[in-house]
Design an enzyme around this catalytic site. Sequence first.
Site, PDB file in Angstrom:
ATOM      1  N   GLY A   1       0.817  -1.197   0.000  1.00  0.00           N
ATOM      2  CA  GLY A   1       0.000   0.000   0.000  1.00  0.00           C
ATOM      3  C   GLY A   1       0.857   1.256   0.000  1.00  0.00           C
ATOM      4  N   GLU A   2       2.112   1.100  -0.418  1.00  0.00           N
ATOM      5  CA  GLU A   2       3.012   2.255  -0.350  1.00  0.00           C
ATOM      6  C   GLU A   2       2.753   3.261  -1.459  1.00  0.00           C
ATOM      7  OE1 GLU A   2       6.649   0.104  -0.143  1.00  0.00           O
ATOM      8  OE2 GLU A   2       6.445  -0.252   1.996  1.00  0.00           O
TER       9      GLU A   2
ATOM     10  N   ARG B   1      11.774   3.527   5.754  1.00  0.00           N
ATOM     11  CA  ARG B   1      10.464   3.151   6.320  1.00  0.00           C
ATOM     12  C   ARG B   1      10.605   2.528   7.702  1.00  0.00           C
ATOM     13  NH1 ARG B   1       9.473  -0.320   1.049  1.00  0.00           N
ATOM     14  NH2 ARG B   1      11.719  -0.409   1.416  1.00  0.00           N
TER      15      ARG B   1
ATOM     16  N   ARG C   1      19.947  -6.578  -2.634  1.00  0.00           N
ATOM     17  CA  ARG C   1      19.453  -5.254  -3.036  1.00  0.00           C
ATOM     18  C   ARG C   1      20.489  -4.487  -3.855  1.00  0.00           C
ATOM     19  NH1 ARG C   1      15.328  -2.463  -0.927  1.00  0.00           N
ATOM     20  NH2 ARG C   1      15.077  -3.734   0.938  1.00  0.00           N
TER      21      ARG C   1
ATOM     22  N   TYR D   1       7.493  -4.065  10.639  1.00  0.00           N
ATOM     23  CA  TYR D   1       8.660  -3.188  10.479  1.00  0.00           C
ATOM     24  C   TYR D   1       8.937  -2.388  11.767  1.00  0.00           C
ATOM     25  CZ  TYR D   1       9.299  -3.172   5.295  1.00  0.00           C
ATOM     26  OH  TYR D   1       9.582  -3.476   3.986  1.00  0.00           O
TER      27      TYR D   1
ATOM     28  N   SER E   1       4.496  -5.446  -1.716  1.00  0.00           N
ATOM     29  CA  SER E   1       4.594  -4.515  -2.843  1.00  0.00           C
ATOM     30  C   SER E   1       6.066  -4.325  -3.168  1.00  0.00           C
ATOM     31  CB  SER E   1       3.930  -3.186  -2.506  1.00  0.00           C
ATOM     32  OG  SER E   1       4.557  -2.579  -1.405  1.00  0.00           O
TER      33      SER E   1
ATOM     34  N   ASP F   1       9.234 -13.000  -0.666  1.00  0.00           N
ATOM     35  CA  ASP F   1       8.616 -11.705  -0.339  1.00  0.00           C
ATOM     36  C   ASP F   1       7.286 -11.558  -1.093  1.00  0.00           C
ATOM     37  OD1 ASP F   1       8.513  -9.377   1.092  1.00  0.00           O
ATOM     38  OD2 ASP F   1       9.927  -8.262  -0.149  1.00  0.00           O
TER      39      ASP F   1
ATOM     40  N   THR G   1       5.372  -3.097   6.037  1.00  0.00           N
ATOM     41  CA  THR G   1       5.343  -1.655   6.291  1.00  0.00           C
ATOM     42  C   THR G   1       4.071  -1.241   7.022  1.00  0.00           C
ATOM     43  OG1 THR G   1       6.210  -1.564   4.048  1.00  0.00           O
ATOM     44  CG2 THR G   1       5.896   0.530   5.154  1.00  0.00           C
TER      45      THR G   1
ATOM     46  N   HIS H   1      14.373  -6.923   7.904  1.00  0.00           N
ATOM     47  CA  HIS H   1      14.297  -6.284   6.588  1.00  0.00           C
ATOM     48  C   HIS H   1      15.420  -5.258   6.517  1.00  0.00           C
ATOM     49  CE1 HIS H   1      12.342  -3.675   3.427  1.00  0.00           C
ATOM     50  NE2 HIS H   1      13.015  -2.767   4.115  1.00  0.00           N
TER      51      HIS H   1
HETATM   52 ZN    ZN Z   1      11.117  -6.472   3.570  1.00  0.00          ZN
END
Ligand code: ZN
Length: 391
Positions: free
Chosen positions: A70-71, A164, A228, A131, A290, A286, A100, A196
């Site tokens: 929903g970011e 976040r 990442r 988170y 999102s 994951d 999140t 995370h």
């Molecule tokens: Zn994550």
Amino acid sequence: MSRITLIKNAHVFAPRDLGVCDVLIAGDKIEKIDHGLSLPAEIGQTVDADGAWLIPGLVDSLVHISGGGGEGGFASRTPELDPREAFASGVTTVVGVLGTDATTRTLNELYGKARALDAQGLSCYMHSGSYQFPVNTLTGSVRTDIMLVDCIIGVGELAISDHRSSHPSIAELVRVAADARVAGLLSGKGGVISIHVGGCSGRLQPLFDAVAASDIPISQFYPTHLNRNLDLLQHGVEFANAGGFIDFTTSTTPEILATGELRASEALRVALEAGAPADRITFSSDAQGSMTNFCDNGALQDIEVGSVASLFDEFRRAVREENIDFIAALSAVSANPARVLGLRHKGTIAVGQDADLSLVDRDCFEIRHVMARGKWQFFDGRNQFRGAFAK
Ligand code: ZN
């Protein structure tokens, strides 16, 4: 009488190579692995694997089973996991997490979805928390969540090095980790702390600092998204060489790859070449999270939904495209995540283990059949699963 199935002439990777043998399943467990087994038709079903690979059901340690994200605003809230997607891609065990959003997504809702999936035949566990710090819980504390709620096996995904994140102090990280560890010891669970890791410059430093500031073993922390970028991956190799487990995310998009992310399969090759121990590396999907791509100024550029199918895709890609040893690649999606999570009956093919299995065609590297706890949920390329409201 419980269900009995004999799988004949399968090339079994446990993930260890056991050669071609027969596997007898009684109820939801593996009963026998041997040669020359037979089963009268009136007792149970015999399936001839004809030399196909028999691998453990995949263990996905990070799935936003009840939806996440929903970011991009409320319209971008992501959907729940459909168990058919997991079965069709060889995944038979998942760990559900919040992410999140821990305001409109709650642990109550996550618990309900975890119990639903498990009742539908997909083995499902979950973590307490999200988170955020302070950590939100189901029963009032991380310790009571892990000790009193059967399906809760750890805490996370707590966010560090991310815009976040709640930016926890080292003392806060240590406190949560200590609670999860002790609760895990007392209840015979992993008590793992799923972390995370975002793209900020701190990388894994908060975890190294938490380990240095306490007596908590580095293996209690389980950082994810370490593919990442190359810089974070290199820090991950240090973490693995120091005794920790590291996790690579398999869901991605061309846009995210263009920002410097490595595919999980490529990250596995790079990590192995850099000397990271193969038994400390895992993949997770994951899924249903999102997948966001933020500009340098923090603005959201684009958003998509992660998929549980990416786990098998990256395992196959690791073998076919990156030329990684089959057993090392398979271990990253089966035995290794089961070990770090403390799921002793999952992730391997052996007598007494849960009968979570996939038959994979050698030539096309495609999934033919999937069994979860002794029941075929995907057979001859077709889903067998029927939900409560199926017509
Ligand atoms: Zn994550």
